[in-house]
Scaffold this active site. Structure first.
Site, PDB file in Angstrom:
ATOM      1  N   ASP A 132       3.100  -2.146   8.409  1.00 44.30           N
ATOM      2  CA  ASP A 132       3.104  -0.797   9.002  1.00 44.30           C
ATOM      3  C   ASP A 132       2.792  -0.832  10.496  1.00 44.30           C
ATOM      4  O   ASP A 132       2.366   0.162  11.065  1.00 44.30           O
ATOM      5  CB  ASP A 132       2.114   0.117   8.251  1.00 44.30           C
ATOM      6  CG  ASP A 132       0.672  -0.377   8.344  1.00 44.30           C
ATOM      7  OD1 ASP A 132       0.451  -1.516   8.817  1.00 44.30           O
ATOM      8  OD2 ASP A 132      -0.234   0.375   7.939  1.00 44.30           O
ATOM      9  N   TYR A 162      43.087  20.984  10.002  1.00 44.78           N
ATOM     10  CA  TYR A 162      42.581  19.915   9.158  1.00 44.78           C
ATOM     11  C   TYR A 162      43.650  18.841   9.032  1.00 44.78           C
ATOM     12  O   TYR A 162      44.754  19.110   8.533  1.00 44.78           O
ATOM     13  CB  TYR A 162      42.172  20.407   7.760  1.00 44.78           C
ATOM     14  CG  TYR A 162      41.841  19.235   6.864  1.00 44.78           C
ATOM     15  CD1 TYR A 162      40.761  18.402   7.167  1.00 44.78           C
ATOM     16  CD2 TYR A 162      42.630  18.913   5.763  1.00 44.78           C
ATOM     17  CE1 TYR A 162      40.482  17.283   6.394  1.00 44.78           C
ATOM     18  CE2 TYR A 162      42.348  17.792   4.974  1.00 44.78           C
ATOM     19  CZ  TYR A 162      41.280  16.988   5.300  1.00 44.78           C
ATOM     20  OH  TYR A 162      41.006  15.874   4.551  1.00 44.78           O
ATOM     21  N   ARG A 209      -1.981   9.020   3.419  1.00 41.16           N
ATOM     22  CA  ARG A 209      -1.985  10.119   4.394  1.00 41.16           C
ATOM     23  C   ARG A 209      -0.588  10.523   4.877  1.00 41.16           C
ATOM     24  O   ARG A 209      -0.417  11.528   5.562  1.00 41.16           O
ATOM     25  CB  ARG A 209      -2.867   9.749   5.598  1.00 41.16           C
ATOM     26  CG  ARG A 209      -4.331  10.018   5.308  1.00 41.16           C
ATOM     27  CD  ARG A 209      -5.180   9.718   6.506  1.00 41.16           C
ATOM     28  NE  ARG A 209      -5.350   8.280   6.705  1.00 41.16           N
ATOM     29  CZ  ARG A 209      -5.816   7.738   7.817  1.00 41.16           C
ATOM     30  NH1 ARG A 209      -6.137   8.493   8.845  1.00 41.16           N
ATOM     31  NH2 ARG A 209      -5.946   6.424   7.919  1.00 41.16           N
ATOM     32  N   GLY A 261       0.827  -1.207   0.000  1.00 40.58           N
ATOM     33  CA  GLY A 261       0.000   0.000   0.000  1.00 40.58           C
ATOM     34  C   GLY A 261       0.858   1.252   0.000  1.00 40.58           C
ATOM     35  O   GLY A 261       2.042   1.233   0.316  1.00 40.58           O
ATOM     36  N   GLY A 314      -6.261  -4.635  -2.507  1.00 33.86           N
ATOM     37  CA  GLY A 314      -6.699  -4.988  -1.165  1.00 33.86           C
ATOM     38  C   GLY A 314      -5.840  -6.061  -0.519  1.00 33.86           C
ATOM     39  O   GLY A 314      -5.017  -6.712  -1.165  1.00 33.86           O
ATOM     40  N   SER A 342      52.070  26.866  14.720  1.00 29.30           N
ATOM     41  CA  SER A 342      50.763  27.317  14.239  1.00 29.30           C
ATOM     42  C   SER A 342      50.791  27.664  12.765  1.00 29.30           C
ATOM     43  O   SER A 342      51.792  28.159  12.248  1.00 29.30           O
ATOM     44  CB  SER A 342      50.325  28.555  15.029  1.00 29.30           C
ATOM     45  OG  SER A 342      50.103  28.181  16.359  1.00 29.30           O
ATOM     46  N   ASN A 389      52.394  17.724  19.038  1.00 33.83           N
ATOM     47  CA  ASN A 389      51.560  18.916  19.185  1.00 33.83           C
ATOM     48  C   ASN A 389      51.298  19.514  17.815  1.00 33.83           C
ATOM     49  O   ASN A 389      52.236  19.840  17.082  1.00 33.83           O
ATOM     50  CB  ASN A 389      52.264  19.943  20.067  1.00 33.83           C
ATOM     51  CG  ASN A 389      51.323  21.078  20.419  1.00 33.83           C
ATOM     52  OD1 ASN A 389      50.616  21.043  21.412  1.00 33.83           O
ATOM     53  ND2 ASN A 389      51.279  22.091  19.562  1.00 33.83           N
ATOM     54  N   LYS A 414       4.950   4.116   2.737  1.00 34.30           N
ATOM     55  CA  LYS A 414       4.769   4.295   4.185  1.00 34.30           C
ATOM     56  C   LYS A 414       5.695   3.417   5.014  1.00 34.30           C
ATOM     57  O   LYS A 414       6.305   3.883   5.974  1.00 34.30           O
ATOM     58  CB  LYS A 414       3.311   4.002   4.552  1.00 34.30           C
ATOM     59  CG  LYS A 414       3.071   4.051   6.045  1.00 34.30           C
ATOM     60  CD  LYS A 414       1.611   4.192   6.381  1.00 34.30           C
ATOM     61  CE  LYS A 414       0.864   2.907   6.298  1.00 34.30           C
ATOM     62  NZ  LYS A 414      -0.529   3.072   6.760  1.00 34.30           N
TER      63      LYS A 414
HETATM   64  C1  UD1 Z   1      -6.865  -3.751   7.854  1.00 30.46           C
HETATM   65  C2  UD1 Z   1      -7.956  -4.788   8.094  1.00 30.46           C
HETATM   66  C3  UD1 Z   1      -8.709  -4.432   9.369  1.00 30.46           C
HETATM   67  C4  UD1 Z   1      -7.753  -4.354  10.530  1.00 30.46           C
HETATM   68  C5  UD1 Z   1      -6.669  -3.336  10.207  1.00 30.46           C
HETATM   69  C6  UD1 Z   1      -5.648  -3.321  11.273  1.00 30.46           C
HETATM   70  C7  UD1 Z   1      -8.578  -5.504   5.867  1.00 30.46           C
HETATM   71  C8  UD1 Z   1      -9.602  -5.419   4.804  1.00 30.46           C
HETATM   72  N1  UD1 Z   1      -8.838  -4.806   6.977  1.00 30.46           N
HETATM   73  O1  UD1 Z   1      -7.494  -2.541   7.554  1.00 30.46           O
HETATM   74  O2  UD1 Z   1      -9.702  -5.416   9.648  1.00 30.46           O
HETATM   75  O3  UD1 Z   1      -8.459  -3.977  11.704  1.00 30.46           O
HETATM   76  O4  UD1 Z   1      -6.020  -3.678   8.980  1.00 30.46           O
HETATM   77  O5  UD1 Z   1      -4.799  -2.272  10.980  1.00 30.46           O
HETATM   78  O6  UD1 Z   1      -7.622  -6.227   5.743  1.00 30.46           O
HETATM   79  N2  UD1 Z   1      -1.750  -3.727   1.635  1.00 30.46           N
HETATM   80  C9  UD1 Z   1      -1.190  -4.373   0.553  1.00 30.46           C
HETATM   81  N3  UD1 Z   1      -1.879  -4.419  -0.606  1.00 30.46           N
HETATM   82  C10 UD1 Z   1      -3.110  -3.879  -0.761  1.00 30.46           C
HETATM   83  C11 UD1 Z   1      -3.677  -3.231   0.351  1.00 30.46           C
HETATM   84  C12 UD1 Z   1      -2.978  -3.174   1.538  1.00 30.46           C
HETATM   85  O7  UD1 Z   1      -0.068  -4.883   0.628  1.00 30.46           O
HETATM   86  O8  UD1 Z   1      -3.669  -3.979  -1.865  1.00 30.46           O
HETATM   87  C13 UD1 Z   1      -0.986  -3.635   2.898  1.00 30.46           C
HETATM   88  C14 UD1 Z   1      -0.750  -2.239   3.330  1.00 30.46           C
HETATM   89  O9  UD1 Z   1       0.507  -1.767   2.802  1.00 30.46           O
HETATM   90  C15 UD1 Z   1      -0.708  -2.346   4.844  1.00 30.46           C
HETATM   91  C16 UD1 Z   1      -1.603  -3.532   5.152  1.00 30.46           C
HETATM   92  O10 UD1 Z   1      -1.747  -4.238   3.936  1.00 30.46           O
HETATM   93  O11 UD1 Z   1       0.587  -2.615   5.321  1.00 30.46           O
HETATM   94  C17 UD1 Z   1      -2.964  -3.119   5.694  1.00 30.46           C
HETATM   95  O12 UD1 Z   1      -3.648  -2.387   4.709  1.00 30.46           O
HETATM   96  P1  UD1 Z   1      -4.600  -1.171   5.079  1.00 30.46           P
HETATM   97  O13 UD1 Z   1      -5.158  -0.622   3.833  1.00 30.46           O
HETATM   98  O14 UD1 Z   1      -3.897  -0.235   5.983  1.00 30.46           O
HETATM   99  O15 UD1 Z   1      -5.759  -1.924   5.876  1.00 30.46           O
HETATM  100  P2  UD1 Z   1      -6.719  -1.270   6.940  1.00 30.46           P
HETATM  101  O16 UD1 Z   1      -7.706  -0.432   6.229  1.00 30.46           O
HETATM  102  O17 UD1 Z   1      -5.940  -0.626   7.990  1.00 30.46           O
HETATM  103 CA    CA Z   2      -3.963   0.424   8.211  1.00 30.06          CA
END
Ligand code: UD1
Ligand code: CA
Length: 468
Positions: A109, A376, A17, A13, A85, A415, A387, A24
């Site tokens: 993260d 230097y 933000r 991801g 996702g 010096s 010295n 991140k």
């Molecule tokens: C996710 C969980 C949520 C949990 C929360 C804890 C899901 C749908 N939801 O939500 O239930 O409470 O974490 O923090 O899983 N990532 C990928 N590829 C993607 C999307 C995300 O590698 O396509 C990675 C992100 O880099 C991150 C992690 O997965 O490190 C979590 O993704 P994020 O989008 O932050 O999930 P949350 O919305 O926090």
């Molecule tokens: Ca998250």
């Protein structure tokens, strides 16, 4: 024979933000990237590099560069493109993890994840009654927009689903038990559930969390372990949270050192990286930064605003304020600063003194030698009891190559001497102040390399008369 356990770290991801060109998980807290913290926790649980993969997408090249050393040690980096996702991320790595019995999935993260949590997830997944998934849950006091844990009313030990914050009903939103984002799956049921994931949610994503309801509906057992500390699943979403986490890590490190006998005057005002070691009765004043692999001995004092990176400092050393020291070694009882600069490869001998505005690079300064002001010293080998006068310069660079300077024991450099390298100065010799020295100086010899002074008595008053 399938191997027992693999670990997959989700890090594809972007972290919108953070408002950053850097993915991140590569932002740093406590002297390490978030991803490095997570990988350290995974490895700390005894999982070998060859059994760990990172799913990367956004900023793949940067992640690959950051993990280059681990990758050559066997860590896999798997591309997820586009990022559809958390479920899609696990799917992207399926051909890698399908040769294992169990798959641990963690988020890249969440840097406070502990090795103990990983161990307990893996242990619960491998033990009877062999659940298809064990997930970590937390019940923090403060609300967090995390997935809520749904349980079977008659068999509350069974988790039957996770509902994401964005789609939870008002009643579900009151559930205080949250999905931490750490799971251990049996791979066969996981593969079957992933194949049935759909994107019927507001983000149109494949949610890993939807596999839980699919498993439960198929009569697979899903259980949970509660996190010992709900902070373990604190993620970082923006730079304010990053700074809070950094402060936590720094505070923890400072406290560990204080408990081990180090005095720290303002623990919130020092920056100490995780691998740094400091000996007993050493005093760290406010604003000190100890970075990288720095090791400090016992009974030292590091005064305010000095920065040491990858330095080795022996016992009883005094480093006065505003010194900037990197990749250097300082022997016992030496004294530096204020405002001393050591660059790569400086080795300062026992009881040697370096003062203000002295810069040393790739040089050895012998026992009890002194360079107290404005000098230097580069590519120089300087003996004991030497010295170095104020303003001395080793002219080590001729515009294309660097050349060495050797100054033997007990030599005295007046010096503002200009020492044009390559150059050797013999033991006990004297260099007259203001000299430009281009030729070797044998032992016990005075070298003068400057114009002789002439005196013109009466010249100023004659000039004044002429002007009037
Ligand atoms: C996710 C969980 C949520 C949990 C929360 C804890 C899901 C749908 N939801 O939500 O239930 O409470 O974490 O923090 O899983 N990532 C990928 N590829 C993607 C999307 C995300 O590698 O396509 C990675 C992100 O880099 C991150 C992690 O997965 O490190 C979590 O993704 P994020 O989008 O932050 O999930 P949350 O919305 O926090
Ligand atoms: Ca998250």
């Amino acid at each position: 024979m399938p191997k027992p356990l693999a670990a997959l770290v989700l890090a594809a991801g972007r972290g919108t933000r953070m408002k950053s060109a850097l993915p991140k998980v590569l932002h740093q807290a406590g002297g390490r990237s978030l991803l490095a913290h997570v990988l350290a926790a995974v490895r700390g649980a005894g999982i070998a590099l060859g059994d760990i993969a990172v799913v990367a997408g956004y900023g793949l090249d940067q992640i690959r560069a950051a993990l280059a050393e681990l990758e050559s040690g066997g860590l896999q980096i798997i591309l997820q493109e586009p990022q559809l996702g958390t479920g899609h991320a696990v799917l992207a790595a399926q051909s890698w993890w399908q040769n294992y019995d169990h798959l641990l999935v963690v988020h890249g993260d969440m840097p406070l994840l502990s090795s103990a949590t990983i161990t307990s997830l893996a242990a619960a997944a491998a033990a009877k009654p062999h659940p298809a998934c064990v997930l970590a849950t937390a019940e923090p006091r403060e609300p967090r927009a995390y997935g809520r844990i749904l349980r079977n009313a008659n068999h509350p030990e069974r988790v039957v689903g996770i509902v994401e914050d964005g789609v939870a009903t008002p009643v579900q939103r009151k559930i205080r038990e949250l999905n931490a984002g750490f799971y251990c799956f049996a791979t066969a049921p996981l593969a079957a559930a992933l194949a049935r994931l759909r994107t019927n949610n507001p983000h149109g994503e494949y949610y890993l969390t939807d596999t839980i309801a699919l498993l439960a509906a198929g009569r697979s057992l899903v259980t949970s372990v509660a996190l010992a500390d709900d902070r373990e699943c604190l993620g970082v979403n923006d730079r304010v949270e990053l700074a809070q986490l950094d402060r936590d890590f720094r505070r923890r490190k400072a406290e560990a050192l204080m408990r081990a006998g180090v005095t720290i005057q303002f623990p919130d005002a020092v920056v100490i990286d995780p691998d740094v070691e400091v000996g007993q009765d050493t005093v760290l004043e406010s604003g000190v930064q100890l970075l990288g692999s720095t090791r400090i001995g016992a009974n030292c004092r590091i005064r305010s605003y000095s920065i040491l990176e990858d330095c080795t400092v022996a016992d009883g050393v005094l480093i006065r304020s505003h010194c900037v020291l990197e990749k250097s070694r300082i022997d016992a009882a030496a004294q530096l600063g204020p405002f001393t600069r050591l660059r790569e490869g400086a080795h300062i001998g026992e009881a040697a003194h370096l003062g203000n505005f002295v810069e040393v690079k790739k040089s050895r300064l012998g026992r009890a030698s002194k360079a107290n002001h404005l000098a230097y010293l580069g590519d120089a080998t300087i003996g004991a009891g030497v010295n170095i006068g104020a303003g001395t310069i080793t002219c080590n660079y001729d515009g294309s190559a660097k050349h060495p300077t050797t100054i033997a024991d007990a030599a005295f450099i007046g010096s503002n001497a200009t020492l044009v390298a390559p150059l050797e100065i013999g033991p006990g010799s004297y260099i007259a102040a203001g000299s430009v020295i281009t030729d070797p100086v044998p032992a016990d010899t005075l070298a003068l390399g400057r114009a002789r002074q002439t005196l013109k008595p009466g010249w100023p008053s004659k000039r004044r008369q002429k002007r009037d």
